[in-house]
Design an enzyme around this catalytic site. Structure first.
Site, PDB file in Angstrom:
ATOM      1  N   SER A 124     -15.377  -9.001 -81.247  1.00 36.48           N
ATOM      2  CA  SER A 124     -15.560  -8.160 -82.424  1.00 36.48           C
ATOM      3  C   SER A 124     -14.313  -8.124 -83.290  1.00 36.48           C
ATOM      4  O   SER A 124     -13.183  -8.146 -82.782  1.00 36.48           O
ATOM      5  CB  SER A 124     -15.910  -6.731 -81.984  1.00 36.48           C
ATOM      6  OG  SER A 124     -15.835  -5.819 -83.059  1.00 36.48           O
ATOM      7  N   GLU A 126     -13.278  -5.605 -84.557  1.00 36.53           N
ATOM      8  CA  GLU A 126     -12.600  -4.366 -84.195  1.00 36.53           C
ATOM      9  C   GLU A 126     -11.354  -4.653 -83.353  1.00 36.53           C
ATOM     10  O   GLU A 126     -10.431  -3.837 -83.312  1.00 36.53           O
ATOM     11  CB  GLU A 126     -13.548  -3.456 -83.412  1.00 36.53           C
ATOM     12  CG  GLU A 126     -14.627  -2.804 -84.240  1.00 36.53           C
ATOM     13  CD  GLU A 126     -14.113  -1.622 -85.052  1.00 36.53           C
ATOM     14  OE1 GLU A 126     -13.182  -0.939 -84.582  1.00 36.53           O
ATOM     15  OE2 GLU A 126     -14.640  -1.389 -86.143  1.00 36.53           O
ATOM     16  N   TYR A 148     -13.671   0.980 -77.629  1.00 34.39           N
ATOM     17  CA  TYR A 148     -14.600  -0.138 -77.781  1.00 34.39           C
ATOM     18  C   TYR A 148     -13.823  -1.428 -78.039  1.00 34.39           C
ATOM     19  O   TYR A 148     -14.060  -2.458 -77.393  1.00 34.39           O
ATOM     20  CB  TYR A 148     -15.544   0.152 -78.942  1.00 34.39           C
ATOM     21  CG  TYR A 148     -16.430  -1.003 -79.360  1.00 34.39           C
ATOM     22  CD1 TYR A 148     -17.690  -1.181 -78.793  1.00 34.39           C
ATOM     23  CD2 TYR A 148     -16.023  -1.900 -80.342  1.00 34.39           C
ATOM     24  CE1 TYR A 148     -18.511  -2.232 -79.183  1.00 34.39           C
ATOM     25  CE2 TYR A 148     -16.833  -2.954 -80.740  1.00 34.39           C
ATOM     26  CZ  TYR A 148     -18.071  -3.114 -80.164  1.00 34.39           C
ATOM     27  OH  TYR A 148     -18.880  -4.166 -80.564  1.00 34.39           O
TER      28      TYR A 148
END
Length: 333
Positions: A124, A126, A148
């Site tokens: 990801s 992120e 996460y």
């Protein structure tokens, strides 16, 4: 010979679009689904009768090894993860086990079974977190900012280590925000598309938003799963940053969605300061040039076409009573 592909997270947005793509390619598609996730199989809709479901606890290493040995897949797509990033703060340990634990157990199952299975890990954007430069590519340093992202990064490096130490064909796609009509309403894109449709139909009157200047690299999930598939078709496993390379503000998101139904968004949007986030100074935007060069991949659905798909679908759902109209208290950006 028909190829077998295993998918974790098959009941999610990406699982649906990936299953659809692989079925069109003639694959046998098997979803590895934990017992407590069985009710979510309804999300597969018309695909439910076309894929196979193998019920297995993703936390059980021995059970996963048995599944891999029995099914002997040519490809594994590990998409299992919580769908909504902010929720990872509520259960960081559970997030770590679902993301990193599942990846590790699956990689170990492939290694122990002695198969030449090709493995895709869903990474990801992120993971980049607090970036100091934009756009980002495969060489950009990772600086995760939430549980996460940290779990995704751990799984990412676990995948790299299995490739380097054991010679597994393992790769990852570092995917930026990718949306579709299948997004749950807590995501800002779906929140906006649902609000535009419900206001047009007279079911609600306003849409509460946070920071309209926040920007994201938004693409269509159907395009991004093709990038996943292409990563497993090339000769060498590598990492790829997958995004559109274009930033759009939340203001553009709202404006475009309301244009789809012929409304002036400024008459309906209300700023709620409680929905403002403190970390909007960074810009996560992809440099997908490596994917274009090595995979021949480019996004096919534009930002405007994506919003049109989502708003049109929500209009149809609302008219058929299939969804609850958007409330004014949804999440902010």
């Amino acid at each position: 010979m028909t190829k077998t592909a295993l998918i974790t997270g098959i009941t999610g947005q990406d699982g649906y679009y990936l299953s659809h793509l692989l079925l069109k390619q003639g694959y046998r598609v098997v979803g590895l689904v934990s017992p407590h996730r069985q009710p979510n199989l309804a999300k597969l809709g018309n695909l439910a009768t076309q894929v196979e479901i193998y019920t297995v606890d993703l936390r059980d290493s021995k059970a996963l090894l048995t599944a891999v040995e029995q099914l002997r897949p040519q490809e594994i797509y590990n998409l299992a993860a919580p769908s909504f990033v902010p929720d990872s703060w509520k259960d960081p340990l559970g997030t770590l086990d679902l993301i990193t634990g599942t990846a590790t157990r699956l990689l170990e199952a492939v290694r122990q079974a002695g198969l030449s299975t090709r493995f895709y890990q869903a990474s990801s954007s992120e993971m980049f977190g607090d970036v100091s430069c934009s756009p980002q590519d495969e060489e950009t340093p990772f600086r995760p900012k939430n549980p996460y992202a940290a779990a995704k990064l751990h799984a990412h490096w676990t995948m790299v280590h299995h490739r380097q130490r054991y010679g597994l064909f393992a790769c990852s796609g570092i995917l930026y925000n990718h949306e579709s009509p299948l997004r749950p309403p807590q995501f800002v894109t779906r929140k906006v598309s649902l609000a535009a449709a419900s206001i047009k139909l007279g079911l609600t009157q306003t849409l509460e938003m946070g920071n309209l200047d926040a920007k994201r690299d938004w693409g269509f999930a159907g395009d991004y799963v093709e990038a996943m598939w292409r990563m497993l078709q090339v000769d060498e496993p590598e990492e790829y940053a997958i995004g559109t390379g274009k930033l759009h503000s939340v203001r553009e998101l709202v404006s475009t969605a309301f244009e789809c139904v012929g409304l002036d968004w400024q008459k309906y949007v209300v700023i709620n300061t409680n929905l403002l986030r403190a970390d909007e100074h960074f810009h996560l935007v992809a440099n997908p040039s490596k994917a274009k060069k090595n995979l021949g991949w480019e996004p096919q659905v534009s930002f405007e076409e994506l919003l049109e798909k989502m708003v049109k679908t929500d209009m149809e759902r609302l008219q058929n009573g299939l969804v609850i109209p958007a409330s004014a208290s949804s999440v902010g950006v």
